[in-house]
Design a protein around this motif. Structure first.
Motif, PDB file in Angstrom:
ATOM      1  N   ALA A  79     -19.525  29.027  20.943  1.00 12.58           N
ATOM      2  CA  ALA A  79     -20.381  29.635  19.925  1.00 12.58           C
ATOM      3  C   ALA A  79     -21.835  29.766  20.367  1.00 12.58           C
ATOM      4  CB  ALA A  79     -20.307  28.818  18.638  1.00 12.58           C
ATOM      5  N   GLU A  80     -22.264  28.992  21.351  1.00 17.96           N
ATOM      6  CA  GLU A  80     -23.668  28.993  21.743  1.00 17.96           C
ATOM      7  C   GLU A  80     -24.017  30.229  22.557  1.00 17.96           C
ATOM      8  OE1 GLU A  80     -24.682  25.411  23.726  1.00 17.96           O
ATOM      9  OE2 GLU A  80     -24.292  24.138  21.993  1.00 17.96           O
ATOM     10  N   LYS A  81     -25.229  30.703  22.402  1.00 23.30           N
ATOM     11  CA  LYS A  81     -25.737  31.838  23.169  1.00 23.30           C
ATOM     12  C   LYS A  81     -26.993  31.386  23.903  1.00 23.30           C
ATOM     13  CE  LYS A  81     -23.843  35.283  19.978  1.00 23.30           C
ATOM     14  NZ  LYS A  81     -24.128  36.435  19.093  1.00 23.30           N
ATOM     15  N   LYS A  82     -26.807  31.034  25.167  1.00 27.63           N
ATOM     16  CA  LYS A  82     -27.908  30.515  25.963  1.00 27.63           C
ATOM     17  C   LYS A  82     -28.021  31.284  27.265  1.00 27.63           C
ATOM     18  CE  LYS A  82     -27.639  25.743  24.271  1.00 27.63           C
ATOM     19  NZ  LYS A  82     -27.525  24.304  24.662  1.00 27.63           N
ATOM     20  N   LYS A  83     -29.080  30.989  28.003  1.00 26.05           N
ATOM     21  CA  LYS A  83     -29.230  31.510  29.358  1.00 26.05           C
ATOM     22  C   LYS A  83     -28.598  30.494  30.300  1.00 26.05           C
ATOM     23  CE  LYS A  83     -33.297  33.233  30.335  1.00 26.05           C
ATOM     24  NZ  LYS A  83     -34.769  33.342  30.466  1.00 26.05           N
ATOM     25  N   TYR A  84     -27.700  30.962  31.163  1.00 24.26           N
ATOM     26  CA  TYR A  84     -26.935  30.051  32.008  1.00 24.26           C
ATOM     27  C   TYR A  84     -27.229  30.277  33.482  1.00 24.26           C
ATOM     28  CZ  TYR A  84     -24.174  29.150  27.795  1.00 24.26           C
ATOM     29  OH  TYR A  84     -23.783  28.797  26.528  1.00 24.26           O
ATOM     30  N   LEU A  85     -27.152  29.183  34.228  1.00 24.13           N
ATOM     31  CA  LEU A  85     -27.216  29.219  35.686  1.00 24.13           C
ATOM     32  C   LEU A  85     -26.006  28.453  36.199  1.00 24.13           C
ATOM     33  CD1 LEU A  85     -28.531  29.699  38.451  1.00 24.13           C
ATOM     34  CD2 LEU A  85     -29.994  27.696  38.028  1.00 24.13           C
ATOM     35  N   PHE A  86     -25.054  29.172  36.800  1.00 24.15           N
ATOM     36  CA  PHE A  86     -23.860  28.557  37.357  1.00 24.15           C
ATOM     37  C   PHE A  86     -24.045  28.414  38.866  1.00 24.15           C
ATOM     38  CE2 PHE A  86     -21.426  30.957  33.818  1.00 24.15           C
ATOM     39  CZ  PHE A  86     -21.778  29.992  32.889  1.00 24.15           C
ATOM     40  N   ILE A  87     -23.957  27.184  39.359  1.00 27.03           N
ATOM     41  CA  ILE A  87     -24.128  26.905  40.786  1.00 27.03           C
ATOM     42  C   ILE A  87     -22.837  26.278  41.298  1.00 27.03           C
ATOM     43  CG2 ILE A  87     -25.475  25.659  42.514  1.00 27.03           C
ATOM     44  CD1 ILE A  87     -27.814  25.615  40.566  1.00 27.03           C
ATOM     45  N   SER A  88     -22.286  26.843  42.360  1.00 26.83           N
ATOM     46  CA  SER A  88     -21.009  26.327  42.867  1.00 26.83           C
ATOM     47  C   SER A  88     -20.957  26.430  44.372  1.00 26.83           C
ATOM     48  CB  SER A  88     -19.844  27.103  42.254  1.00 26.83           C
ATOM     49  OG  SER A  88     -19.905  28.469  42.627  1.00 26.83           O
ATOM     50  N   ALA A  89     -20.016  25.679  44.940  1.00 24.81           N
ATOM     51  CA  ALA A  89     -19.766  25.734  46.388  1.00 24.81           C
ATOM     52  C   ALA A  89     -18.271  25.673  46.612  1.00 24.81           C
ATOM     53  CB  ALA A  89     -20.465  24.581  47.111  1.00 24.81           C
ATOM     54  N   GLY A  90     -17.762  26.531  47.513  1.00 23.82           N
ATOM     55  CA  GLY A  90     -16.343  26.516  47.855  1.00 23.82           C
ATOM     56  C   GLY A  90     -15.464  26.750  46.645  1.00 23.82           C
ATOM     57  N   SER A  91     -14.393  25.961  46.544  1.00 20.82           N
ATOM     58  CA  SER A  91     -13.462  26.115  45.426  1.00 20.82           C
ATOM     59  C   SER A  91     -14.055  25.625  44.111  1.00 20.82           C
ATOM     60  CB  SER A  91     -12.156  25.371  45.718  1.00 20.82           C
ATOM     61  OG  SER A  91     -12.407  23.988  45.942  1.00 20.82           O
ATOM     62  N   GLY A  92     -15.266  25.057  44.154  1.00 25.90           N
ATOM     63  CA  GLY A  92     -15.960  24.676  42.926  1.00 25.90           C
ATOM     64  C   GLY A  92     -16.369  25.867  42.080  1.00 25.90           C
ATOM     65  N   VAL A  93     -16.121  27.081  42.575  1.00 28.33           N
ATOM     66  CA  VAL A  93     -16.452  28.282  41.805  1.00 28.33           C
ATOM     67  C   VAL A  93     -15.509  28.469  40.625  1.00 28.33           C
ATOM     68  CG1 VAL A  93     -14.976  29.902  43.087  1.00 28.33           C
ATOM     69  CG2 VAL A  93     -17.133  30.709  42.073  1.00 28.33           C
ATOM     70  N   THR A  94     -14.380  27.755  40.592  1.00 26.00           N
ATOM     71  CA  THR A  94     -13.360  28.033  39.574  1.00 26.00           C
ATOM     72  C   THR A  94     -13.854  27.901  38.129  1.00 26.00           C
ATOM     73  OG1 THR A  94     -12.490  25.792  39.967  1.00 26.00           O
ATOM     74  CG2 THR A  94     -11.367  27.617  41.049  1.00 26.00           C
ATOM     75  N   PRO A  95     -14.581  26.850  37.743  1.00 28.75           N
ATOM     76  CA  PRO A  95     -15.054  26.848  36.353  1.00 28.75           C
ATOM     77  C   PRO A  95     -16.061  27.962  36.083  1.00 28.75           C
ATOM     78  CG  PRO A  95     -15.971  24.988  37.569  1.00 28.75           C
ATOM     79  CD  PRO A  95     -14.917  25.595  38.435  1.00 28.75           C
ATOM     80  N   SER A  96     -16.865  28.331  37.095  1.00 25.47           N
ATOM     81  CA  SER A  96     -17.796  29.449  36.922  1.00 25.47           C
ATOM     82  C   SER A  96     -17.046  30.744  36.653  1.00 25.47           C
ATOM     83  CB  SER A  96     -18.678  29.610  38.166  1.00 25.47           C
ATOM     84  OG  SER A  96     -19.504  28.488  38.374  1.00 25.47           O
ATOM     85  N   LEU A  97     -15.896  30.925  37.324  1.00 24.73           N
ATOM     86  CA  LEU A  97     -15.081  32.115  37.089  1.00 24.73           C
ATOM     87  C   LEU A  97     -14.615  32.177  35.641  1.00 24.73           C
ATOM     88  CD1 LEU A  97     -12.774  32.249  40.249  1.00 24.73           C
ATOM     89  CD2 LEU A  97     -14.633  33.804  39.676  1.00 24.73           C
ATOM     90  N   SER A  98     -14.104  31.061  35.145  1.00 27.13           N
ATOM     91  CA  SER A  98     -13.620  31.022  33.770  1.00 27.13           C
ATOM     92  C   SER A  98     -14.760  31.265  32.785  1.00 27.13           C
ATOM     93  CB  SER A  98     -12.953  29.673  33.489  1.00 27.13           C
ATOM     94  OG  SER A  98     -12.466  29.618  32.167  1.00 27.13           O
ATOM     95  N   MET A  99     -15.880  30.599  32.999  1.00 27.13           N
ATOM     96  CA  MET A  99     -17.009  30.720  32.085  1.00 27.13           C
ATOM     97  C   MET A  99     -17.617  32.121  32.112  1.00 27.13           C
ATOM     98  SD  MET A  99     -18.855  27.053  32.807  1.00 27.13           S
ATOM     99  CE  MET A  99     -18.051  25.494  32.416  1.00 27.13           C
ATOM    100  N   THR A 100     -17.787  32.683  33.311  1.00 26.47           N
ATOM    101  CA  THR A 100     -18.376  34.015  33.423  1.00 26.47           C
ATOM    102  C   THR A 100     -17.468  35.069  32.814  1.00 26.47           C
ATOM    103  OG1 THR A 100     -19.540  33.364  35.446  1.00 26.47           O
ATOM    104  CG2 THR A 100     -19.360  35.716  35.011  1.00 26.47           C
ATOM    105  N   THR A 101     -16.156  34.955  33.044  1.00 26.68           N
ATOM    106  CA  THR A 101     -15.212  35.904  32.467  1.00 26.68           C
ATOM    107  C   THR A 101     -15.214  35.818  30.948  1.00 26.68           C
ATOM    108  OG1 THR A 101     -13.813  35.693  34.427  1.00 26.68           O
ATOM    109  CG2 THR A 101     -12.830  36.723  32.498  1.00 26.68           C
ATOM    110  N   TRP A 102     -15.323  34.593  30.432  1.00 22.02           N
ATOM    111  CA  TRP A 102     -15.385  34.413  28.979  1.00 22.02           C
ATOM    112  C   TRP A 102     -16.611  35.124  28.412  1.00 22.02           C
ATOM    113  CZ3 TRP A 102     -13.612  33.459  24.375  1.00 22.02           C
ATOM    114  CH2 TRP A 102     -14.479  33.048  23.359  1.00 22.02           C
ATOM    115  N   LEU A 103     -17.767  34.936  29.041  1.00 21.54           N
ATOM    116  CA  LEU A 103     -18.983  35.583  28.570  1.00 21.54           C
ATOM    117  C   LEU A 103     -18.900  37.104  28.736  1.00 21.54           C
ATOM    118  CD1 LEU A 103     -21.548  33.035  30.051  1.00 21.54           C
ATOM    119  CD2 LEU A 103     -21.000  33.350  27.631  1.00 21.54           C
ATOM    120  N   PHE A 104     -18.328  37.552  29.841  1.00 24.61           N
ATOM    121  CA  PHE A 104     -18.149  38.988  30.091  1.00 24.61           C
ATOM    122  C   PHE A 104     -17.278  39.616  29.005  1.00 24.61           C
ATOM    123  CE2 PHE A 104     -15.501  42.352  31.942  1.00 24.61           C
ATOM    124  CZ  PHE A 104     -16.458  43.218  32.454  1.00 24.61           C
TER     125      PHE A 104
END
Length: 344
Positions: free
Chosen positions: A111-136
Motif C-alpha cells: 500500500a505504501e508509495k515511496k521512492k525506492y532504491l534497490f541495490i543487488s549483486a549477483g543472484s541477489g537481484v531476485t527480490p528486486s525483480l519481484s518488487m520492481t515488477t509489482w510496482l511496474f
C-alpha cells in the motif's frame, strides 16, 4: 470463490529459462489451477530429490504477486552446489516437486508509495525483480532506482526483463555495475565496485529513498558501511539475509550440563539430551527426519508443532507470531527447557 495455492499441494514446473552462466529462471504452476498469493520479496523452500537424499533449499521468489497464475524462482549454482545444480541439470517442464511457504519479512509493503532504491549483486537481484515488477504492474506513482552489480555483463541476471520495464516507465531508472568487461564486447556502463561516488551519480537523492539491499554478506556489509558513512538514516534500510544471528541474547545461556528429554510423538521415539541441544539436532541423532533449510531460524522449513513442555527459541523471522501462538516452533533454533513433546 478464488482458490489459492497452499504448500500441501505440489508445484508443477512449467518452464526453465536460462538467464546467465549456471543461472536460470524456473517457473511453476499449481496442478489444480490455484493462484499464488505472496508478498514481493518473500521466498519458497523447495524439497529437492537429489542423489543421496532429499535436501531443502530456500529461494527468493523472482516473479510478482501481480501475476498470480505462476510463481518463479531465479537460481544460480555456485561451486559445490548440490540442490541448485540438480535443478539446473534435471528439473524440466512437467516435473513436480514439493515446496513450503511463502515466507519471509524482507517484503515491499503493497500500500505504501515511496521512492525506492534497490541495490543487488549477483543472484541477489531476485527480490528486486519481484518488487520492481509489482510496482511496474501497479502503474501509479512509481519511483524506483535499481542498481544491479555483477562480475561481468554476461553474468547480469534478468537484464532484458528489467530493461523492458525501464524502457516503458521513465521513473524506473536502471544501472548496471560490472567488475570487468567481457572479451570482444563493448561496455559503456559503470566499472568497478559500487562506491560513494557511484551512488551519488546514480541516485543523488538516495537520502530520500527507502533502500532494499540483497547479495552476498560482504557486499551487503559494504553497502551498509557506505550508507552509514554518508549519514543515511538506517531506519530506511532493509536487507535480505540468510546468515545466522551473531549471538543469542546475553540473558539466557543454555546449560549444557542440565538434562532434558524430547518425545517425538509421531515417531514413537524418546531421546535424552541437554538443554543446550536443539530439537533439530536431537531429531537427527535419533534418526528422525525434520525438513530443514537454513538451520538458524530464517527460512521456516523446520516448523513443527510442540505438543507439551517449553523451549527457548531464538529465531530470525522464520516463524510468525500467529504460528507461535498455535504451538509451532522452529526445530533448528529451539532448545528444550525440560521435557518436551514434539509432533514429529
Amino acid at each position: 470463490m478464488m482458490d489459492y495455492w497452499r504448500d500441501s499441494e505440489e508445484l508443477a514446473c512449467c518452464s526453465v529459462v536460462p538467464e546467465a552462466p549456471d543461472t536460470a529462471t524456473i517457473s511453476f504452476v499449481s496442478p489444480t489451477g490455484a493462484l499464488f498469493r505472496f508478498e514481493p520479496g518473500q521466498f519458497l523452500t523447495l524439497e529437492l530429490p537429489v542423489p543421496g537424499g532429499t535436501v531443502w533449499r530456500t529461494y527468493t521468489i523472482s516473479s510478482s504477486p501481480s501475476r498470480p497464475l505462476s510463481v518463479s524462482v531465479t537460481v544460480k549454482a555456485q561451486n559445490g552446489s548440490i540442490g541448485t545444480r540438480w535443478m539446473l541439470d534435471h528439473l524440466r517442464p512437467g516435473m513436480r516437486i514439493r515446496a513450503s511457504g511463502p515466507a519471509g519479512v524482507f517484503t515491499l509493503p503493497r500500500a505504501e508509495k515511496k521512492k525506492y532504491l534497490f541495490i543487488s549483486a549477483g543472484s541477489g537481484v531476485t527480490p528486486s525483480l519481484s518488487m520492481t515488477t509489482w510496482l511496474f504492474d501497479r502503474g501509479t506513482d512509481i519511483d524506483v532506482t535499481l542498481v544491479n552489480c555483477a562480475r561481468r555483463p554476461s553474468e547480469i541476471i534478468a537484464r532484458r526483463q528489467v530493461e523492458h520495464m525501464a524502457a516503458r516507465v521513465p521513473s524506473i531508472r536502471l544501472y548496471f555495475i560490472v567488475e570487468e568487461e567481457d572479451p570482444y564486447q563493448v561496455w559503456t556502463g559503470f566499472r568497478g565496485r559500487l562506491n560513494q561516488v557511484m551512488l551519488g551519480l546514480i541516485a543523488g537523492d538516495y537520502m530520500e529513498r527507502e533502500v532494499y539491499c540483497c547479495g552476498p554478506e560482504p557486499f551487503m556489509a559494504a553497502v551498509r558501511d557506505m550508507l552509514i558513512a554518508l549519514g543515511y538514516d538506517m531506519a530506511g534500510y532493509h536487507q535480505e539475509s540468510f546468515a545466522p544471528p551473531v549471538e543469542e541474547p546475553e540473558d539466557f545461556v543454555p546449560d549444557a550440563q542440565a538434562g532434558a528429554r524430547i518425545t517425538f510423538a509421531a515417531s514413537g521415539v524418546e531421546a535424552a539430551c541437554t538443554k543446550a541441544d536443539t530439537v533439530l539436532a536431537v531429531a537427527r541423532s535419533a534418526g528422525i527426519v525434520i525438513p530443514s533449510g537454513c538451520t538458524f531460524g530464517v527460512c521456516g522449513t523446520c516448523k513443527v508443532r510442540k505438543l507439551s513442555g517449553e523451549v527457548h527459541m531464538v529465531h530470525s523471522g522464520g516463524i510468525s507470531d500467529e504460528d507461535i501462538d498455535e504451538g509451532y516452533i522452529l526445530a533448528c533454533c529451539s532448545k528444550p527447557v525440560g521435557d518436551v513433546g514434539i509432533d514429529a
